[in-house]
Design an enzyme around this catalytic site. Structure first.
Site, mmCIF file in Angstrom:
data_model
loop_
_atom_site.group_PDB
_atom_site.id
_atom_site.type_symbol
_atom_site.label_atom_id
_atom_site.label_comp_id
_atom_site.label_asym_id
_atom_site.label_seq_id
_atom_site.Cartn_x
_atom_site.Cartn_y
_atom_site.Cartn_z
ATOM 1 N N PRO A 151 -2.546 2.916 21.913
ATOM 2 C CA PRO A 151 -1.281 2.266 21.574
ATOM 3 C C PRO A 151 -1.212 1.991 20.077
ATOM 4 O O PRO A 151 -2.227 1.670 19.452
ATOM 5 C CB PRO A 151 -1.340 0.953 22.369
ATOM 6 C CG PRO A 151 -2.792 0.695 22.583
ATOM 7 C CD PRO A 151 -3.474 2.024 22.615
ATOM 8 N N GLU A 178 -12.194 6.700 6.797
ATOM 9 C CA GLU A 178 -11.213 7.148 7.777
ATOM 10 C C GLU A 178 -10.709 8.512 7.319
ATOM 11 O O GLU A 178 -10.749 8.834 6.130
ATOM 12 C CB GLU A 178 -10.055 6.160 7.859
ATOM 13 C CG GLU A 178 -10.448 4.839 8.483
ATOM 14 C CD GLU A 178 -9.262 3.900 8.641
ATOM 15 O OE1 GLU A 178 -8.859 3.680 9.797
ATOM 16 O OE2 GLU A 178 -8.764 3.390 7.639
ATOM 17 N N SER A 186 0.806 -1.219 0.000
ATOM 18 C CA SER A 186 0.000 0.000 0.000
ATOM 19 C C SER A 186 0.842 1.273 0.000
ATOM 20 O O SER A 186 1.610 1.523 -0.918
ATOM 21 C CB SER A 186 -0.971 -0.050 1.176
ATOM 22 O OG SER A 186 -1.893 1.001 1.111
ATOM 23 N N ASP A 216 -3.163 6.578 -2.880
ATOM 24 C CA ASP A 216 -1.974 5.991 -2.272
ATOM 25 C C ASP A 216 -1.434 4.922 -3.224
ATOM 26 O O ASP A 216 -1.950 4.731 -4.324
ATOM 27 C CB ASP A 216 -2.267 5.447 -0.869
ATOM 28 C CG ASP A 216 -3.158 4.222 -0.892
ATOM 29 O OD1 ASP A 216 -3.909 4.058 -1.872
ATOM 30 O OD2 ASP A 216 -3.107 3.412 0.056
ATOM 31 N N ASP A 231 -1.485 1.681 -3.599
ATOM 32 C CA ASP A 231 -2.300 0.600 -4.187
ATOM 33 C C ASP A 231 -3.720 1.060 -4.489
ATOM 34 O O ASP A 231 -4.605 0.251 -4.732
ATOM 35 C CB ASP A 231 -2.303 -0.645 -3.283
ATOM 36 C CG ASP A 231 -2.980 -0.413 -1.944
ATOM 37 O OD1 ASP A 231 -3.117 0.763 -1.537
ATOM 38 O OD2 ASP A 231 -3.380 -1.401 -1.297
#
EC number: 5.4.2.3
Length: 542
Positions: A497, A370, A64, A276, A278
């Protein structure tokens, strides 16, 4: 399953000693030279998954938006979705097994998942343009053939195109034709029909500059361009003829650096976008008359699309259940605009496409993006059937709106986030509404924000709840964040995290950039103190 033959072939794809990899949301990713054994073993695993599901399974060789010297692999489940979580664990176990344990792990997986080894299997394979991808996809094929399965190698594809092929093959062609021409024709036909409805006043805006990240998106857009050229003129930059994949270009670079890619000439108020590596993410941007750079990310894309869908539903008089799914990283202004102005319900999930996709499936129409520009819209089967009926029944105005909705359903790649598909949807909506890129950008003002990361000895000391918006451990951290947030206007902050390295990611937003920066720094210091920070303490200045 001839274990002797598997062992013999596996020795030709030997695992480097001590290498441990984890199958995550993006599959496996690391330096290309460490992946030969993983590719062979994912070929084996894909065959077992195909036998178990009695379906075609996909294997995509890509990393990607990672640098060109990396590579990776991910498996695609029967309806074009991500690999089931229990099989992600099998993938990790198989990739990390030492040579002498390979047979045992394969037998364990087959027994645990009740795989009928006599069942036929079929695998489809695609790859991106990285120099290492062709050889690595050959290693996948070795794994597939050693288990006696059939396969089709599509060669160079975008990741979403492979998802599309898998979905088509497992729905007996109902979703579309499982060829690259089938993909181009399905999307382009819907796009051209949609843009025919646009008033001619929008014509002057229908050219677009596309940064292809020196990746596969350039090849596929060149092949596809003539199918939709009557509705949109595109100019390609970073098309792979020179320049490295994702190097100072691509959606991830533009989003994280908040500036245009290298190699693209931008005039003021021209619409530009970046894919991006891919082609499963897209962001838009422009320079205003004063030369300031404006980014239009996944939040604003979701807002444009969901608002348009809501308008069409009102036009045809259908109160279908529409929802927008975001993560904690979505800008607070987008959430407020959707809920308060557009009256569209918004839901928050944990970070990661699989969580968003899963939640979006709960609605008649589920929109998810996103902030990084990865997303799509999912339509339930019941909605698709209902819209088809409405295109035949209603008075002209309603019939026209229903026809538009039908075209939009065809235009979205419902198997995966797809930069080409999303680009065509956005271009069609802007043309239909006669919107300029500045007017789209002005739907709402993003709250200033800042993302930082803090190195810690062990990221597992941080655990979260409420879709990663609240820290549960270590004790006292959430209380410290709450106290800091109270000092600033329109502010919020959260920590989580990293999924891949020992760092804690910090996000803060507030009414001014200075406040967002200050809040992010203070939260980072709290993480450093309470969660075992290592190295230098977080400092002002980014």
């Amino acid at each position: 399953m001839d274990l002797g033959v598997i062992t013999k072939h596996s020795a030709l794809h030997a695992k480097p000693n001590g290498l441990i990899l984890q199958y995550g949301t993006a599959g496996f990713r690391t330096k290309a030279e460490h992946l030969d054994h993983v590719m062979f073993r994912m070929g084996l695993l894909a065959v077992l998954r195909s036998k178990q599901t009695k379906s075609t399974i996909g294997v995509m060789v890509t990393a990607s938006h990672n640098p060109e010297e990396d590579n990776g692999v991910k498996l695609v489940d029967p309806l074009g979705e991500m690999l089931a979580p229990s099989w992600e664990e099998h993938a990790t176990d198989l990739a990390n097994a030492e040579e002498q344990d390979m047979q045992r792990v394969l037998i364990d997986i087959s027994e645990k998942e009740a795989v009928n080894l006599q069942q036929d299997a079929f695998i489809v394979i695609g790859r991106d343009t990285r120099p290492s991808s062709e050889k690595l996809s050959q290693s996948v094929i070795d794994g597939v053939t050693v288990l006696g399965a059939q396969f089709h190698d599509y060669g160079l594809l975008t990741t979403p195109q492979l998802h599309y092929m898998v979905y088509c093959r497992n729905t007996s062609g109902q979703y579309g034709k499982a060829t690259i021409e089938g993909y181009y024709q399905k999307l382009s036909k819907a796009f051209v029909e949609l843009t025919k409805q646009a008033s001619s006043s929008g014509d002057k805006y229908r050219s677009l500059k596309v940064d292809c990240a020196n990746g596969i998106g350039a090849l596929k857009l060149k092949e596809m361009e003539h199918y939709f050229s009557q509705g949109l003129s595109i100019q390609l930059f970073n098309d792979g003829t020179k320049g490295k994949l994702n190097h100072f270009c691509g959606a991830d670079f533009v989003k994280s650096h908040q500036k245009p890619p290298q190699g693209m000439e931008m005039k003021s108020n021209e619409r530009c976008c970046s894919f991006d590596g891919d082609a499963d993410r897209i962001v838009y941007y422009y320079h205003d008359a004063d030369g300031h750079f404006h980014l239009i990310d996944g939040d604003k894309i979701a807002t444009l699309i969901s608002s348009f869908l809501k308008e069409l539903l009102l036009e045809i008089g259908e109160s279908l259940n529409i929802g927008v799914v975001q993560t904690a990283y979505a800008n607070g202004s987008s959430t407020r605009y959707l809920e308060e102005i557009m009256k569209v319900p918004v839901y928050c999930t944990k970070t990661g496409v699989k969580h968003l996709h899963h939640k979006a499936q709960e609605f008649d129409i589920g929109v998810y993006f996103e902030a990084n520009g990865h997303g799509t819209v999912l339509f339930s089967k019941a909605v698709e059937m209902k819209i088809k009926q409405l295109t035949k029944e209603l008075e002209e105005k309603k019939r026209k709106a229903a026809k538009m909705l039908e075209n939009i359903i065809d235009l979205f790649n419902q198997a995966a986030g797809d930069a080409i598909s999303d680009m065509l949807v956005i271009e069609a909506i802007l043309a239909l509404k006669g919107l300029t890129v500045q007017q789209w950008d002005a739907l709402y003002m993003d709250l200033p924000n800042r993302q930082l990361k803090v190195k810690v000895a062990d990221r597992r000391v941080i655990s979260t709840t409420d879709a990663e918006r609240q820290a549960v451990t270590p004790p006292g951290l959430q209380e410290a964040i709450n106290d800091l947030v109270k000092k600033y206007k329109l502010s919020r902050a959260f920590v989580r995290p990293s999924g891949t390295e020992d760092v804690v990611r910090v996000y803060a937003e507030a009414d001014t950039q200075e406040s967002a920066d200050s809040l992010a720094l203070e939260v980072s210091l709290a993480v450093f103190q309470l969660a075992g920070g290592i190295g230098e303490r977080p400092q002002p200045g980014f």
